[in-house]
Write an enzyme that holds these catalytic residues in place. Structure first.
Site, PDB file in Angstrom:
ATOM      1  N   SER A  87      -9.834   1.752   2.576  1.00  0.00           N
ATOM      2  CA  SER A  87      -8.922   2.471   1.718  1.00  0.00           C
ATOM      3  C   SER A  87      -7.885   1.593   1.028  1.00  0.00           C
ATOM      4  CB  SER A  87      -8.203   3.541   2.528  1.00  0.00           C
ATOM      5  OG  SER A  87      -7.373   2.936   3.518  1.00  0.00           O
TER       6      SER A  87
ATOM      7  N   SER B  86     -10.148  -0.533   6.761  1.00  0.00           N
ATOM      8  CA  SER B  86      -9.512  -0.409   5.450  1.00  0.00           C
ATOM      9  C   SER B  86      -8.810  -1.641   4.903  1.00  0.00           C
ATOM     10  CB  SER B  86      -8.512   0.733   5.468  1.00  0.00           C
ATOM     11  OG  SER B  86      -9.178   1.926   5.204  1.00  0.00           O
TER      12      SER B  86
ATOM     13  N   LYS C  16       0.850  -1.200   0.000  1.00  0.00           N
ATOM     14  CA  LYS C  16       0.000   0.000   0.000  1.00  0.00           C
ATOM     15  C   LYS C  16       0.883   1.246   0.000  1.00  0.00           C
ATOM     16  CE  LYS C  16      -4.000   1.897   2.555  1.00  0.00           C
ATOM     17  NZ  LYS C  16      -4.915   1.681   3.701  1.00  0.00           N
TER      18      LYS C  16
HETATM   19  N1  GLN Z   1     -13.263   4.122   5.731  1.00  0.00           N
HETATM   20  C1  GLN Z   1     -12.797   4.554   7.001  1.00  0.00           C
HETATM   21  C2  GLN Z   1     -12.397   6.000   6.908  1.00  0.00           C
HETATM   22  O1  GLN Z   1     -12.698   6.583   5.930  1.00  0.00           O
HETATM   23  C3  GLN Z   1     -11.640   3.710   7.438  1.00  0.00           C
HETATM   24  C4  GLN Z   1     -10.431   3.984   6.678  1.00  0.00           C
HETATM   25  C5  GLN Z   1      -9.258   3.181   7.155  1.00  0.00           C
HETATM   26  O2  GLN Z   1      -9.387   2.173   7.833  1.00  0.00           O
HETATM   27  N2  GLN Z   1      -8.095   3.691   6.820  1.00  0.00           N
HETATM   28  O3  GLN Z   1     -11.836   6.574   7.778  1.00  0.00           O
END
Ligand code: GLN
Length: 482
Positions: A146, A170, A71
């Site tokens: 994400s 995410s 990532k």
């Molecule tokens: N979708 C969640 C957010 O927007 C979690 C994102 C994540 O785990 N990085 O914060």
């Protein structure tokens, strides 16, 4: 030989027997990326020539040159690391994240960096400055986020496995939407040194893989205490792979009623019902439980996470990293103006929304009403899990209330997007481990994920339940056609 169709462990066995070389494996994946990633947009930084050159320089190790996708928020020395944000344009960190160091010491080959929501803010991979990643199961759909690039790159068979990060879901939500396995380890299990911070009290790094065995092996490699991350915990890392045990007779599994009252897609509910039947037939015992503060989890997270994010993002100001504005600066106060213009140009709309929300929640006069209150609710949510785990060994829920949604469908409705994580956020607030494993397909042939939550530092039970399920079903073997 169909290389890209294999799991990481299957490839390692072939390497061990000398039936294949790491060069052949890397070449096969690079070829597939070259021919098909235009449709998916998983890789954002990839240098095939360098990757092949690197093979010769890798140390001998148990991963034998096996490739992995990373990532774009994990620092890889001298390689572009941008969090899919314009503000980190051109940034090449001078050091490796601890997880990268561990992987390379074990002989892994970093293939390249994969797409994500900008700074990991999002659930669809659409807030990336490189444009969205497409779901390999249906390219009109989002891969989740994400870590959308990590999940999609595994599902599209561009890499045997990948690393992602999980702050509120995410790793698990994209794993669920792309039909792969994803684990958020216990807070403190994996060092975050070299992970560009989003919300430091919630972030964890974890594996995305084709199956449970690969996830156990990858956690073996990345887990462990690191003096460079003071939140990593100094306890023994078990050998998760060697300890995999599919005998779940007598295991007590909790079904939290609050998660089943939510208005989920009926196909998701049905799949989870089938999982329960299968696990029952393997000897597990089910018990309805209650996690009474569940309804406050999303609201609590969306105070704590943006607050920490606003503070972590303060360092991106045009001085030390990445972008600096080219625009003419105000003569009266050029420094302030440089900060403002750089941040105005460098951050996308969701990043700005988080900085504004977080700064507001932390500002004097509001701190007690929002941030402090959220911390108190967080304690209640943690306590709910502690109470539940007095009676059960683990908990199962859907990972996401729906399968993959269309690109564009939620991006202009932040609340709808935030609610995509309704089942995943609590594990981060409580710090406990949680795993997602494929457990079905919708009528539209989109993957459905099962989430297993466990006690702190008991990743093994999660692996064992998922392994037992995997040994008796085929969902993890279904592949997207791209
Ligand atoms: N979708 C969640 C957010 O927007 C979690 C994102 C994540 O785990 N990085 O914060």
């Amino acid at each position: 030989m169909d290389i890209v169709n294999k799991t990481a462990i299957e490839l390692l066995e072939l390497l061990e027997k000398g039936e294949i070389t790491s060069w052949e494996i890397a070449s096969a994946y690079l070829k597939r990326i070259e021919s098909s990633d235009a449709k998916i947009n998983a890789f954002v930084h990839l240098d095939p020539e360098q990757v092949l050159k690197k093979i010769k320089t890798l140390p001998e190790g148990k991963l034998k040159g096996l490739p992995i996708a990373i990532k774009d928020n994990l620092c890889v020395k001298n390689q572009l690391t941008t969090c899919a944000s314009k503000i980190l344009n051109g940034f090449r960190p001078p050091y490796d994240a601890t997880v990268i160091e561990k992987l390379e010491q074990a002989g892994a080959l970093v293939l390249g960096k994969v797409n994500m929501d900008e700074f990991a803010f999002g659930s669809s991979c659409e807030t990336s400055c490189y444009g969205p990643t497409h779901n390999p199961w249906n390219t009109e759909c989002a891969p989740g986020g994400s870590s959308g690039g990590s999940a999609a790159s595994v599902a599209a068979q561009f890499t045997p496995w990948a690393l992602g990060s999980d702050t509120g879901g995410s790793i698990r939500q994209p794993a669920s939407l792309c039909g792969v396995v994803g684990l958020k380890p216990t807070y403190g299990r994996v060092s975050r040194y070299g992970l560009i911070a989003f919300a430091s009290s919630l972030d964890q790094i974890g594996p995305l893989t084709h199956d449970v065995r690969d996830a156990a092996l990858l956690l073996n490699i990345i887990a462990g205490y690191d003096k460079k991350d003071s939140t990593s915990v100094n306890i023994e890392t078990p050998d998760y792979l060697a300890n995999l045990n599919e005998n779940i007779k007598g295991l007590k599994i909790g079904l939290p009623k609050e998660y089943f009252d939510v208005d989920s897609n009926p196909e998701v509910k049905q799949s989870i019902q089938q999982v329960i039947e299968i696990l029952k037939s393997l000897g597990a015992q089910f018990k309805e439980i209650s996690l009474p503060h569940t309804e406050y989890a999303v609201a609590t997270y969306y105070i704590i996470a943006p607050s920490e994010a606003s503070s972590n993002l303060a360092r991106f100001d045009g001085v030390q990293y990445g972008l600096r504005t080219d625009n003419k600066l105000d003569k009266e106060s050029p420094l302030i103006d440089m900060y403002l213009k750089t941040r105005g140009e460098g951050f996308g709309p969701e990043a700005k929304r988080r900085v504004i929300l977080g700064t507001y929640a932390l500002s004097s006069g509001y701190y007690d009403a929002y941030y402090l209150k959220a911390l108190k609710v967080r304690t209640k949510i943690s306590q709910d899990f502690k109470d539940a785990f007095k009676n059960v060994d683990c908990i199962i829920t859907p990972t996401s209330p729906t399968g993959a949604f269309k690109l564009g469908e939620r991006i202009n409705d932040p609340l709808a997007m935030y609610l995509s994580d309704i089942f995943t956020i609590s594990a981060n607030l409580a710090g406990i481990p949680a795993l997602s494993i494929p457990c079905g397909l919708t009528a539209e042939k989109l993957p459905i994920g099962l989430q297993v939550l466990g006690k702190s530092f008991d990743e093994q039970t999660l692996f064992n339940v998922a392994y037992a399920y995997q040994q008796n079903t085929d969902w993890h073997k279904k592949k997207a056609e791209i």
